[in-house]
Design an enzyme around this catalytic site. Structure first.
Site, PDB file in Angstrom:
ATOM      1  N   SER A  15       3.676  10.876  -2.803  1.00 52.62           N
ATOM      2  CA  SER A  15       4.102  10.343  -4.094  1.00 52.62           C
ATOM      3  C   SER A  15       3.198   9.195  -4.550  1.00 52.62           C
ATOM      4  CB  SER A  15       5.547   9.831  -3.946  1.00 52.62           C
ATOM      5  OG  SER A  15       6.008   9.215  -5.119  1.00 52.62           O
ATOM      6  N   LEU A  17       1.124   6.089  -5.472  1.00 54.60           N
ATOM      7  CA  LEU A  17      -0.198   5.555  -5.121  1.00 54.60           C
ATOM      8  C   LEU A  17      -0.829   6.326  -3.970  1.00 54.60           C
ATOM      9  CD1 LEU A  17       0.421   1.686  -5.367  1.00 54.60           C
ATOM     10  CD2 LEU A  17      -0.071   3.347  -7.146  1.00 54.60           C
ATOM     11  N   ASP A  57       7.414   9.342  10.085  1.00 57.05           N
ATOM     12  CA  ASP A  57       7.995   8.083   9.628  1.00 57.05           C
ATOM     13  C   ASP A  57       7.084   6.972  10.142  1.00 57.05           C
ATOM     14  OD1 ASP A  57       9.474   5.684   9.462  1.00 57.05           O
ATOM     15  OD2 ASP A  57      11.368   6.781   9.554  1.00 57.05           O
ATOM     16  N   VAL A  58       6.561   6.155   9.228  1.00 53.36           N
ATOM     17  CA  VAL A  58       5.576   5.134   9.638  1.00 53.36           C
ATOM     18  C   VAL A  58       6.165   4.067  10.559  1.00 53.36           C
ATOM     19  CG1 VAL A  58       4.102   5.428   7.605  1.00 53.36           C
ATOM     20  CG2 VAL A  58       5.951   3.732   7.543  1.00 53.36           C
ATOM     21  N   TYR A 159      11.786  -7.520  -0.336  1.00 50.80           N
ATOM     22  CA  TYR A 159      10.505  -6.909  -0.728  1.00 50.80           C
ATOM     23  C   TYR A 159       9.395  -7.961  -0.710  1.00 50.80           C
ATOM     24  CZ  TYR A 159       7.300  -4.007  -3.499  1.00 50.80           C
ATOM     25  OH  TYR A 159       6.219  -3.261  -3.943  1.00 50.80           O
ATOM     26  N   THR A 194       4.539   4.741 -11.267  1.00 46.60           N
ATOM     27  CA  THR A 194       4.765   5.732 -10.204  1.00 46.60           C
ATOM     28  C   THR A 194       6.257   6.074 -10.168  1.00 46.60           C
ATOM     29  OG1 THR A 194       5.359   4.158  -8.477  1.00 46.60           O
ATOM     30  CG2 THR A 194       3.001   4.572  -8.790  1.00 46.60           C
TER      31      THR A 194
HETATM   32  N1  LIG Z   1       4.532   1.141  -8.183  1.00 44.36           N
HETATM   33  C1  LIG Z   1       4.336  -0.161  -8.280  1.00 44.36           C
HETATM   34  O1  LIG Z   1       4.470  -0.765  -9.344  1.00 44.36           O
HETATM   35  C2  LIG Z   1       3.941  -0.954  -7.070  1.00 44.36           C
HETATM   36  C3  LIG Z   1       3.567  -2.289  -7.252  1.00 44.36           C
HETATM   37  C4  LIG Z   1       3.183  -3.043  -6.166  1.00 44.36           C
HETATM   38  C5  LIG Z   1       3.173  -2.484  -4.922  1.00 44.36           C
HETATM   39  N2  LIG Z   1       3.548  -1.188  -4.757  1.00 44.36           N
HETATM   40  C6  LIG Z   1       3.534  -0.652  -3.387  1.00 44.36           C
HETATM   41  O2  LIG Z   1       2.709   0.485  -3.348  1.00 44.36           O
HETATM   42  C7  LIG Z   1       3.179   1.380  -2.333  1.00 44.36           C
HETATM   43  C8  LIG Z   1       3.360   2.762  -2.953  1.00 44.36           C
HETATM   44  O3  LIG Z   1       4.337   2.663  -3.962  1.00 44.36           O
HETATM   45  P1  LIG Z   1       4.604   3.831  -5.018  1.00 44.36           P
HETATM   46  O4  LIG Z   1       4.865   3.166  -6.302  1.00 44.36           O
HETATM   47  O5  LIG Z   1       3.563   4.848  -4.901  1.00 44.36           O
HETATM   48  O6  LIG Z   1       6.011   4.360  -4.464  1.00 44.36           O
HETATM   49  P2  LIG Z   1       6.585   5.837  -4.311  1.00 44.36           P
HETATM   50  O7  LIG Z   1       8.040   5.658  -4.087  1.00 44.36           O
HETATM   51  O8  LIG Z   1       6.101   6.698  -5.416  1.00 44.36           O
HETATM   52  O9  LIG Z   1       5.873   6.340  -2.959  1.00 44.36           O
HETATM   53  C9  LIG Z   1       6.182   5.773  -1.720  1.00 44.36           C
HETATM   54  C10 LIG Z   1       6.115   6.869  -0.679  1.00 44.36           C
HETATM   55  O10 LIG Z   1       6.357   6.270   0.606  1.00 44.36           O
HETATM   56  C11 LIG Z   1       7.143   7.180   1.344  1.00 44.36           C
HETATM   57  N3  LIG Z   1       7.850   6.492   2.422  1.00 44.36           N
HETATM   58  C12 LIG Z   1       8.884   5.628   2.322  1.00 44.36           C
HETATM   59  N4  LIG Z   1       9.300   5.248   3.537  1.00 44.36           N
HETATM   60  C13 LIG Z   1       8.495   5.877   4.431  1.00 44.36           C
HETATM   61  C14 LIG Z   1       8.426   5.893   5.847  1.00 44.36           C
HETATM   62  N5  LIG Z   1       9.294   5.172   6.601  1.00 44.36           N
HETATM   63  N6  LIG Z   1       7.494   6.663   6.452  1.00 44.36           N
HETATM   64  C15 LIG Z   1       6.627   7.407   5.704  1.00 44.36           C
HETATM   65  N7  LIG Z   1       6.649   7.432   4.360  1.00 44.36           N
HETATM   66  C16 LIG Z   1       7.581   6.678   3.732  1.00 44.36           C
HETATM   67  C17 LIG Z   1       8.104   7.767   0.315  1.00 44.36           C
HETATM   68  O11 LIG Z   1       8.688   8.981   0.791  1.00 44.36           O
HETATM   69  C18 LIG Z   1       7.180   7.951  -0.872  1.00 44.36           C
HETATM   70  O12 LIG Z   1       6.589   9.249  -0.883  1.00 44.36           O
HETATM   71  C19 LIG Z   1       4.471   0.772  -1.788  1.00 44.36           C
HETATM   72  O13 LIG Z   1       4.174   0.043  -0.628  1.00 44.36           O
HETATM   73  C20 LIG Z   1       4.880  -0.183  -2.901  1.00 44.36           C
HETATM   74  O14 LIG Z   1       5.654  -1.249  -2.405  1.00 44.36           O
HETATM   75  C21 LIG Z   1       3.938  -0.394  -5.802  1.00 44.36           C
END
Ligand SMILES: NC(=O)c1ccc[n+]([C@@H]2O[C@H](COP(=O)([O-])OP(=O)(O)OC[C@H]3O[C@@H](n4cnc5c(N)ncnc54)[C@H](O)[C@@H]3O)[C@@H](O)[C@H]2O)c1
Length: 253
Positions: A15, A17, A57-58, A159, A194
């Site tokens: 999903s 990023l 799972d990470v 967070y 996202t």
């Molecule tokens: N979208 C934003 O605005 C934003 C801003 C700052 C930081 N981030 C960070 O960027 C990263 C990606 O975010 P995103 O927006 O793509 O989110 P998203 O929810 O689209 O994707 C996150 C993915 O991580 C996976 N995931 C969650 N827990 C997991 C685990 N224990 N093991 C393996 N996979 C796991 C989910 O299944 C999902 O596919 C995250 O760390 C988020 O905190 C996002």
């Protein structure tokens, strides 16, 4: 470092990023192994050529080790690990229903901070086995924080703590891994469009976009992915947390 011909591990790759990064790295000639939770892997649509999605799972040791063993068994040279897996539930230190749930706090720290650390340490072990290039470099770990690490909004206590932890690991991890020729760089995105953001109404999304200094819009996942490729190709970037936020400075709410 050369992206083409290297193997890359990308967590959260089903999903947002992570998916954009996996696609961008594969388009540049990397063999990409994406990790995500079982249910996310099962629900993923068709993958770009060069991307394989594995369930792990990470926060757990064995599944991540198994994924790394699979990469090695495939004869692929792991040189890049990108940590994108993360969760962002919201709760205040003290809310109407009482104090912040301790288990929720633990879970967020577990996924965002410990999960990032777990993948970084195990991927580093695998990258350290590769031959160094002519500059002594073996590879790179990119972690994902958030600008919430520095200006977490109301309801982002867990967070913000987890992302401050990710940012805080950056220099010390770069120092620990320097002897192996491995760089560590953290990206702190602002607001990226996202699925993590999909829960918000159009009105809230428009308000978020208006709060960005310039360009006045949410970032796109491909802009994060491009930053990862830029970091990979720029050997002198190390031990730094890079904001990608259109000069956004978050208000309290
Ligand atoms: N979208 C934003 O605005 C934003 C801003 C700052 C930081 N981030 C960070 O960027 C990263 C990606 O975010 P995103 O927006 O793509 O989110 P998203 O929810 O689209 O994707 C996150 C993915 O991580 C996976 N995931 C969650 N827990 C997991 C685990 N224990 N093991 C393996 N996979 C796991 C989910 O299944 C999902 O596919 C995250 O760390 C988020 O905190 C996002």
């Amino acid at each position: 470092m050369d992206i083409a011909g290297s193997a890359a591990l990308v967590t959260g790759a089903a999903s947002g990023l992570g998916a954009a990064t996996a696609a961008a790295l594969a388009a540049r000639g990397a063999t990409v192994y994406g990790l995500d939770l079982d249910k996310a892997v099962a629900a993923a649509g068709p993958l770009p050529e060069g991307v394989t999605l594995l369930a792990a799972d990470v926060t757990e040791e064995e599944p991540v080790r198994e994924a790394l063993a699979r990469i090695e068994a495939d004869g692929a040279e792991l040189r890049l690990a990108v940590n994108c897996a993360g969760i962002a539930p919201s709760a205040r230190v003290l809310g109407r229903k009482g104090p912040h749930d301790l288990d929720l706090f633990r879970t967020v720290l577990n996924v965002n901070l410990l999960g990032t650390f777990n993948v970084m340490r195990l991927a580093a072990e695998a990258i350290a086995r590769q031959e160094p290039d002519e500059n002594g470099q073996r590879g790179l770990v990119v972690n994902t924080a958030s600008i919430a690490a520095f200006e977490g909004q109301v309801g982002q206590i867990a967070y913000a703590a987890s992302k401050a932890g990710v940012a805080g690991m950056t220099v010390t991890a770069a120092r620990d891994l320097a002897q192996f020729g491995i760089r560590v760089v953290t990206v702190a995105p602002g607001i990226v469009d996202t699925p993590m953001m999909a829960g918000f109404s159009e009105e809230i999304r428009a308000g978020l976009a208006a709060s960005v200094t310039f360009p006045q819009r949410l970032a796109r996942p491909d802009e994060y992915a491009r930053l990862v490729t830029m970091i990979a190709e720029h050997d002198y970037l190390n031990g730094e947390t890079i904001r990608m936020d259109g000069a956004l400075r978050m208000a309290a709410r």
